[in-house]
Motif scaffolding. Structure first.
Motif, mmCIF file in Angstrom:
data_model
loop_
_atom_site.group_PDB
_atom_site.id
_atom_site.type_symbol
_atom_site.label_atom_id
_atom_site.label_comp_id
_atom_site.label_asym_id
_atom_site.label_seq_id
_atom_site.Cartn_x
_atom_site.Cartn_y
_atom_site.Cartn_z
ATOM 1 N N SER A 256 0.812 -1.222 0.000
ATOM 2 C CA SER A 256 0.000 0.000 0.000
ATOM 3 C C SER A 256 0.840 1.264 0.000
ATOM 4 C CB SER A 256 -0.946 0.005 1.199
ATOM 5 O OG SER A 256 -0.224 -0.291 2.367
ATOM 6 N N SER A 257 2.110 1.188 0.400
ATOM 7 C CA SER A 257 2.957 2.377 0.407
ATOM 8 C C SER A 257 3.094 2.958 -1.001
ATOM 9 C CB SER A 257 4.342 2.035 0.957
ATOM 10 O OG SER A 257 4.993 1.131 0.098
ATOM 11 N N GLN A 258 2.910 2.104 -1.998
ATOM 12 C CA GLN A 258 3.075 2.557 -3.377
ATOM 13 C C GLN A 258 1.781 3.089 -3.993
ATOM 14 O OE1 GLN A 258 4.799 -0.285 -6.049
ATOM 15 N NE2 GLN A 258 6.548 1.069 -6.223
ATOM 16 N N CYS A 259 0.647 2.852 -3.332
ATOM 17 C CA CYS A 259 -0.633 3.141 -3.957
ATOM 18 C C CYS A 259 -0.780 4.596 -4.366
ATOM 19 C CB CYS A 259 -1.770 2.780 -3.021
ATOM 20 S SG CYS A 259 -1.977 1.011 -2.928
ATOM 21 N N LEU B 276 1.555 -5.408 -5.642
ATOM 22 C CA LEU B 276 1.308 -6.507 -4.714
ATOM 23 C C LEU B 276 2.627 -7.120 -4.302
ATOM 24 C CD1 LEU B 276 -1.449 -8.042 -6.915
ATOM 25 C CD2 LEU B 276 -1.854 -7.051 -4.660
ATOM 26 N N VAL B 277 2.595 -7.840 -3.208
ATOM 27 C CA VAL B 277 3.787 -8.571 -2.793
ATOM 28 C C VAL B 277 3.349 -9.913 -2.199
ATOM 29 C CG1 VAL B 277 3.893 -7.397 -0.558
ATOM 30 C CG2 VAL B 277 5.958 -8.398 -1.515
ATOM 31 N N CYS B 278 4.063 -10.983 -2.609
ATOM 32 C CA CYS B 278 3.781 -12.305 -2.056
ATOM 33 C C CYS B 278 4.917 -12.636 -1.108
ATOM 34 C CB CYS B 278 3.710 -13.344 -3.172
ATOM 35 S SG CYS B 278 3.318 -14.982 -2.529
#
Ligand SMILES: *[C@@H]1O[C@H](CO)[C@@H](O)[C@H](O)[C@H]1NC(C)=O
Ligand SMILES: *[C@@H]1O[C@H](CO)[C@@H](O)[C@H](O)[C@H]1NC(C)=O
Ligand SMILES: *[C@@H]1O[C@H](CO)[C@@H](O)[C@H](O)[C@H]1NC(C)=O
Length: 276
Positions: free
Chosen positions: A132-135, A145-147
């Motif tokens: 979300s820091s990139q949103c 997203l990150v997995c």
């Protein structure tokens, strides 16, 4: 005749090692490939760099001994022996039971066999979250997203689009946390999945773009906006609530007075209160 029969089995035992993989908690059996141990044979199972003797079978004297307290008790109550074939089973394995096992057979002829045992931890299901820091900063048509998977070793973490591999990251020895990013468009209708695997098993998490991207990225978070309220706004809200309370009190006061006094008195009281 019996000797001849036994000798024919020697050839099945090579000097080359077998590699055996097992999932933590499962049992693993190391097979001697003998159908039975001959009369004059001694059979030894040894473990690890220190060649700790863990099993000894002396067929002639009908003695089978299990030394499960060496080297340090890690085999306690975990070794099972097939008395006919000499095959060794390690039950409820942990990563401590990985390593090299050696089988030595002595008798009319000598033979040995090594087993390299790998024990793999059970895999967690990887977790997909929005970065979300990139949103706010990145272009609004993309969702970051990150997995991730925590405390894993000897694994590969990968993103798949349908059946094709998009990216992957691997870790060998160390137990660490892995994460792998992915950018998708909000309108993307492909199926994405994140797979965590080791040589013997895998765990998959499917991406739900609608859920992950639309809730946390495109809409403002109601919690964070309430925290941004200025002290002035809070003051105004409190004042509004306070005046509502005063009006209510006046209302009740007027109704009560109505029982005992004339309409005129009530009106004058109410006017006075209202002026305050
Ligand atoms: C397997 O081993 C673990 C410890 O390594 C122990 O907590 C567990 O009770 C064992 N399970 C069985 C079925 O013996
Ligand atoms: C999230 O995005 C930021 C900005 O690009 C990046 O620095 C960070 O590594 C990302 N986080 C993860 C867990 O990938
Ligand atoms: C995951 O494991 C299953 C068998 O358990 C296998 O069929 C499948 O191909 C594996 N998937 C990946 C991506 O390795």
């Amino acid at each position: 005749m019996l000797v001849l029969f036994c000798l024919s089995w020697w050839r099945l035992i090579g000097v080359f090692g077998d590699s055996v993989s097992v999932m933590e908690g499962d049992s693993v059996t190391l097979y001697t490939d003998l159908t039975e141990i001959c009369e004059d044979e001694d059979l030894l199972w040894k473990y690890g760099a220190e060649n700790s003797l863990i099993v000894q079978i002396n067929r002639e004297n009908q003695i089978s001994s299990i030394y499960d307290d060496v080297p340090d008790g890690r085999f306690r109550d975990r070794l099972k022996l097939d008395d006919q074939t000499g095959s060794l089973t390690i039950t409820n394995t942990t990563t401590e039971h990985a390593g090299v096992y050696e089988l030595h057979i002595s008798g009319a002829k000598r033979s040995s066999k090594t087993f390299s045992v790998s024990v793999y931890a059970r895999l967690p299901v990887p977790v997909i979250s929005s970065n979300s820091s990139q949103c706010s900063s990145s272009s609004s048509s993309n969702c970051s997203l990150v997995c991730s998977a925590v405390n894993v070793s000897h694994v590969t973490l990968s993103w798949y689009k349908g059946n094709s591999l998009l990216s992957s990251i691997s870790v060998s020895d160390l137990s660490i946390s892995l994460s792998l990013p992915l950018e998708v468009e909000y309108q993307d209708k492909n199926t994405y999945s994140c797979v965590l695997n080791n040589p013997i098993s895998n765990q998959t998490q499917h991406l739900d773009i609608t859920h992950l991207c639309h809730t946390s990225c495109s809409e403002p978070d109601p919690n964070s906006t309430s925290q941004q309220d200025s002290p002035l706004k809070v003051l105004i809200a409190a004042a509004a609530a306070g005046s509502l309370l005063i009006v209510a009190v006046i209302g009740i006061f007027c109704i009560c007075r109505k029982c005992k006094t004339t309409d005129q008195e009530v009106q004058s009281v109410c006017r006075t209160q209202a002026l305050l």
